[in-house]
Write a protein that holds these residues in place. Structure first.
Motif, PDB file in Angstrom:
ATOM      1  N   GLN A   1       1.575   8.564   5.955  1.00 57.88           N
ATOM      2  CA  GLN A   1       1.437   9.289   6.894  1.00 57.88           C
ATOM      3  C   GLN A   1       1.164  11.126   6.861  1.00 57.88           C
ATOM      4  O   GLN A   1       0.633  11.877   7.210  1.00 57.88           O
ATOM      5  N   ARG A   2       2.848  10.627   6.141  1.00 54.76           N
ATOM      6  CA  ARG A   2       3.001  12.446   5.621  1.00 54.76           C
ATOM      7  C   ARG A   2       1.645  13.306   4.753  1.00 54.76           C
ATOM      8  O   ARG A   2       1.057  14.004   4.419  1.00 54.76           O
ATOM      9  N   LEU A   3       1.327  11.850   3.530  1.00 49.58           N
ATOM     10  CA  LEU A   3       0.173  12.312   2.525  1.00 49.58           C
ATOM     11  C   LEU A   3      -1.703  12.565   3.526  1.00 49.58           C
ATOM     12  O   LEU A   3      -1.462  13.862   2.589  1.00 49.58           O
ATOM     13  N   CYS A   4      -0.941  12.184   4.428  1.00 55.49           N
ATOM     14  CA  CYS A   4      -2.352  13.031   5.023  1.00 55.49           C
ATOM     15  C   CYS A   4      -2.153  13.985   5.830  1.00 55.49           C
ATOM     16  O   CYS A   4      -3.634  14.718   6.219  1.00 55.49           O
ATOM     17  N   GLU A   5      -1.242  14.664   6.308  1.00 59.65           N
ATOM     18  CA  GLU A   5      -1.134  15.685   6.153  1.00 59.65           C
ATOM     19  C   GLU A   5      -1.171  17.320   5.179  1.00 59.65           C
ATOM     20  O   GLU A   5      -1.788  18.213   5.679  1.00 59.65           O
TER      21      GLU A   5
ATOM     22  N   PRO B   1      -3.966   6.599   7.210  1.00 61.44           N
ATOM     23  CA  PRO B   1      -3.476   6.252   5.976  1.00 61.44           C
ATOM     24  C   PRO B   1      -3.983   4.851   5.693  1.00 61.44           C
ATOM     25  O   PRO B   1      -3.518   4.241   4.798  1.00 61.44           O
ATOM     26  N   ASN B   2      -4.733   3.961   6.555  1.00 59.50           N
ATOM     27  CA  ASN B   2      -5.121   3.083   6.161  1.00 59.50           C
ATOM     28  C   ASN B   2      -5.991   3.190   4.789  1.00 59.50           C
ATOM     29  O   ASN B   2      -6.619   2.369   4.394  1.00 59.50           O
ATOM     30  N   GLU B   3      -6.313   4.543   4.194  1.00 66.35           N
ATOM     31  CA  GLU B   3      -7.869   4.727   3.369  1.00 66.35           C
ATOM     32  C   GLU B   3      -7.286   5.253   1.551  1.00 66.35           C
ATOM     33  O   GLU B   3      -7.386   5.494   1.282  1.00 66.35           O
ATOM     34  N   ILE B   4      -5.326   4.933   1.380  1.00 62.45           N
ATOM     35  CA  ILE B   4      -4.402   5.191   1.257  1.00 62.45           C
ATOM     36  C   ILE B   4      -3.935   3.922   0.505  1.00 62.45           C
ATOM     37  O   ILE B   4      -3.543   3.042   1.020  1.00 62.45           O
TER      38      ILE B   4
ATOM     39  N   ALA C   1       0.674  -1.865  -0.141  1.00 59.18           N
ATOM     40  CA  ALA C   1      -0.309  -0.215  -0.060  1.00 59.18           C
ATOM     41  C   ALA C   1       0.850   1.438   0.102  1.00 59.18           C
ATOM     42  O   ALA C   1       0.324   2.299  -0.436  1.00 59.18           O
ATOM     43  N   GLY C   2       1.914   1.431  -0.151  1.00 57.64           N
ATOM     44  CA  GLY C   2       2.665   2.462   0.011  1.00 57.64           C
ATOM     45  C   GLY C   2       3.861   2.706   0.925  1.00 57.64           C
ATOM     46  O   GLY C   2       3.242   1.785   2.585  1.00 57.64           O
ATOM     47  N   ILE C   3       4.698   3.266   1.561  1.00 57.85           N
ATOM     48  CA  ILE C   3       5.978   2.834   2.843  1.00 57.85           C
ATOM     49  C   ILE C   3       4.958   4.079   3.562  1.00 57.85           C
ATOM     50  O   ILE C   3       3.793   4.675   3.450  1.00 57.85           O
ATOM     51  N   LEU C   4       4.810   3.168   5.177  1.00 57.74           N
ATOM     52  CA  LEU C   4       3.910   3.665   6.251  1.00 57.74           C
ATOM     53  C   LEU C   4       3.726   5.076   6.394  1.00 57.74           C
ATOM     54  O   LEU C   4       3.006   5.926   6.284  1.00 57.74           O
TER      55      LEU C   4
ATOM     56  N   ALA D   1       9.603  13.431   0.196  1.00 59.63           N
ATOM     57  CA  ALA D   1      10.029  14.501   0.463  1.00 59.63           C
ATOM     58  C   ALA D   1       9.194  15.874  -0.101  1.00 59.63           C
ATOM     59  O   ALA D   1       9.250  16.513   0.467  1.00 59.63           O
ATOM     60  N   ALA D   2       8.713  15.530  -1.042  1.00 59.41           N
ATOM     61  CA  ALA D   2       7.491  16.416  -2.189  1.00 59.41           C
ATOM     62  C   ALA D   2       6.194  17.513  -1.177  1.00 59.41           C
ATOM     63  O   ALA D   2       6.282  18.409  -1.293  1.00 59.41           O
ATOM     64  N   ILE D   3       6.476  16.565   0.770  1.00 57.60           N
ATOM     65  CA  ILE D   3       5.199  17.030   1.270  1.00 57.60           C
ATOM     66  C   ILE D   3       5.501  18.845   2.084  1.00 57.60           C
ATOM     67  O   ILE D   3       5.007  19.397   1.878  1.00 57.60           O
ATOM     68  N   GLU D   4       7.589  18.897   1.417  1.00 58.26           N
ATOM     69  CA  GLU D   4       7.947  20.082   2.515  1.00 58.26           C
ATOM     70  C   GLU D   4       7.508  21.174   1.388  1.00 58.26           C
ATOM     71  O   GLU D   4       8.128  22.158   1.522  1.00 58.26           O
TER      72      GLU D   4
END
Lengths: 399, 399
Positions: B74-78, B89-92, B67-70, B279-282
């Protein structure tokens, strides 16, 4: 709630993943788990690949050509030439791992409802791609007594119907480690030619051959050039599973033209993975010599120690880094879960893959497990001691 | 030669790719070709993403979680929280681009033979994934006169049968640039609820909204939480198409459990792409401000210059970086090929995408082209002059 797809629901669950929660729980209880259940090698990725990442000059990470970066496909031809496989860049479509290459091949070569014959035990995810493409797998059992050699051609012929479109093999094999001989491949060549079938060969473990044996590729079978599709991947070759770079290769122009439509629909394989995979072509022979030596030592210790266990039997496979062993157990699914849930030896246990997941025939593989020898020799020794001790106390022991 | 699959043969060819050989030939004749045909932005990938590659510490490039690196999820949720989308994270499930996310969604939510309603013109590759999954696309025409707004809900209702399982939209839209209003989305919400359908929304252009408009996500529609699937991708957001990182997102647990089986069959999304996407989240807000300003200027010049051409018309889209323009031409396929084969203005020409490829209805889009404004303003100006001059001499001019 809307009804979920039948297709989605018939999608098989990975036989390995279903044990993961039990392994996680064991670790939480402070137990060390030796992972012999997966094909994730511990060997380091060659430094030339990792360095390529640090030297990336691009300022925009762009789509690549849908068939893959041309310079990479050109360099790949050099790699294949060194392995006595002679192809051109147009005969290669770079895919997101061997996985996508298999999916493209199934979608291109088989109609929904068509049948594909695969000797079992076979790599469990072939089932998943078959469901995705709507095709039916017809298994032929190969037996541990014969070391999982190619079943007699007469067994293949019994299964051939008007719906049969292809035969698929994995050479050397995941999960058995069996390396097909040139004679076996020529027997397949004859039946493929006679019935005009596709021969799909997954050769991602080409580099992993032992005891002086060499790999013979289906690409070198004569008279069936248009029938052969080669599946390849850099994942195991360079211990770089995460780059997700594989390839679908065929000399059949119509197959490649059709597969390109699937490749174009998803635009591009991963660009970063291609950059490091192109750098991988420079990997020195010494790397493979080191890797082969390491795996040989691992295979020898695993096979030797299993065969010393009372009631257990393990053939000596000549390829890949897997072996399927027969154990004195009632049910490998129950046993592998029990190892994680109810057993430990000095606070250690071992995680194995039940072989049932690698058979398509119901009930087959109940007395067998797949072992990936992807750990260091010292850890493998401890794992085999764990296994021996476990079998002494397992409640479902059969003999 | 073995027979190629019907499935493979019905796979549509990309409407853009078929012009590539003509563009290559034009370049060989020394003609400069302005590429307004593709969605490959020229904007630089944020430096924080490129730097992440140089700082990779891993010595083995391993498979990630299927499902992708945890930590990435997590950062994606931010990131989503910042965009007022609240998920866990479980919805991704991280996918190899938005492409794989669409394929997983179709395979999970629709049976072979099921129908999906999509307002057209739509992103051409939806057709390809529909063929892959064996599902049928039912198009509803949206018209250029209305700026490609959502067709009336009554038109959707006319198409709904027992086989209808889903409605799909792209918001903002590729190819039209149309940004759906909250009211339009709520109209969709109602019909989705009434007929218990899936609502699949491709929101990969979320960041590209102009004229003070804001994006409203389907994830914020009430009462249909279990019906909604969001398709996303980092490709356009960060001008990083080659990393092949997208996501399938849903609050429907059964959908996600089923989709995970498809994700597990292909083992893992690309690891390197995930590292740079984390890293893109930054990426600082100033990056998006710069990008938005740039695209706004580009849109304005394209729309303005087209509307000055006699017989041409272009709505002013509020999102993405595409627009569909109506031109006084007999056949957009013929015209776009003619631009490359038979025309140049001061040794320059322009490559456009015939809109026919974005319609599923036969014959629709013959007088329209899609323009991707992915070049600098100066080049866009020259491109529009080329287009104006071309229309003066095109033999198939209609008015």
């Amino acid at each position: 709630m809307p009804k979920i797809s039948i297709k989605g629901q018939t999608m098989p669950e990975s036989p390995i993943r279903k044990l993961v929660p039990f392994a996680d729980a064991a670790k939480k209880r402070g137990i060390k788990v030796y992972h012999l259940n997966i094909g994730q090698p511990d060997i380091e990725t060659p430094k030339n690949m990792l360095d390529a990442l640090k030297n990336i000059k691009e300022t925009v990470i762009e789509y690549s050509h849908s068939a893959g970066i041309l310079s990479y496909r050109q360099r790949l031809c050099e790699y294949y030439k060194k392995n006595d496989i002679h192809i051109t860049p147009n005969e290669i479509i770079i895919a997101a791992g061997g996985s996508e290459a298999i999916l493209f091949t199934f979608q291109t070569c088989l109609n929904p409802g068509d049948e594909i014959i695969i000797p079992e035990p076979f790599y469990a995810n072939y089932n998943g791609f078959a469901v995705s493409a709507g095709v039916t797998v017809k298994p032929i059992i190969s037996t541990i007594e014969n070391g999982f050699a190619l079943p007699p051609i007469s067994e293949f012929e019994k299964l051939i119907t008007t719906k049969t479109k292809a035969i698929m093999i994995c050479n050397p094999s995941n999960p058995t480690g069996y390396l097909y001989s040139r004679e076996e491949l020529e027997a397949l060549q004859e039946i493929v030619k006679r019935y005009d079938l596709y021969l799909i060969a997954d050769e991602v473990y080409r580099e992993f051959c032992y005891d002086g044996e060499t790999h013979f590729s289906v690409m070198n079978l004569k008279d069936i050039e248009n029938n052969v599709v080669l599946i390849d991947s850099v994942s195991k070759r360079y211990s770089a599973c995460g780059v997700r770079i594989g390839a679908m290769i065929s000399r059949n122009k119509e197959v490649m033209t059709t597969a390109m439509k699937f490749a174009q629909a998803r635009l591009s394989p991963p660009s970063l993975g291609q950059i490091v995979s192109e750098a991988a072509i420079e990997t020195p022979d010494s790397y493979f010599a080191m890797v082969q030596k390491e795996y040989l030592a691992r295979r020898d210790i695993v096979v030797e120690m299993i065969n010393k266990i009372e009631g257990a039997f393990c053939p000596k496979p000549k390829g890949a880094f897997y072996t399927v062993a027969q154990l004195p157990i009632d049910d490998s699914d129950v046993f592998c879960q029990w190892l994680l849930e109810d057993f430990n030896y000095n606070n250690e246990t071992v995680m194995l893959a039940p072989a049932t997941g690698f058979y398509s025939t119901k009930g087959a593989g109940k007395h067998e497990v797949r072992i990936s020898y992807v750990l260091k020799v010292e850890d493998l020794k401890k794992s085999m001691i764990c296994l021996e001790e476990a079998l002494k106390v397992y409640p479902g022991r059969t003999i």
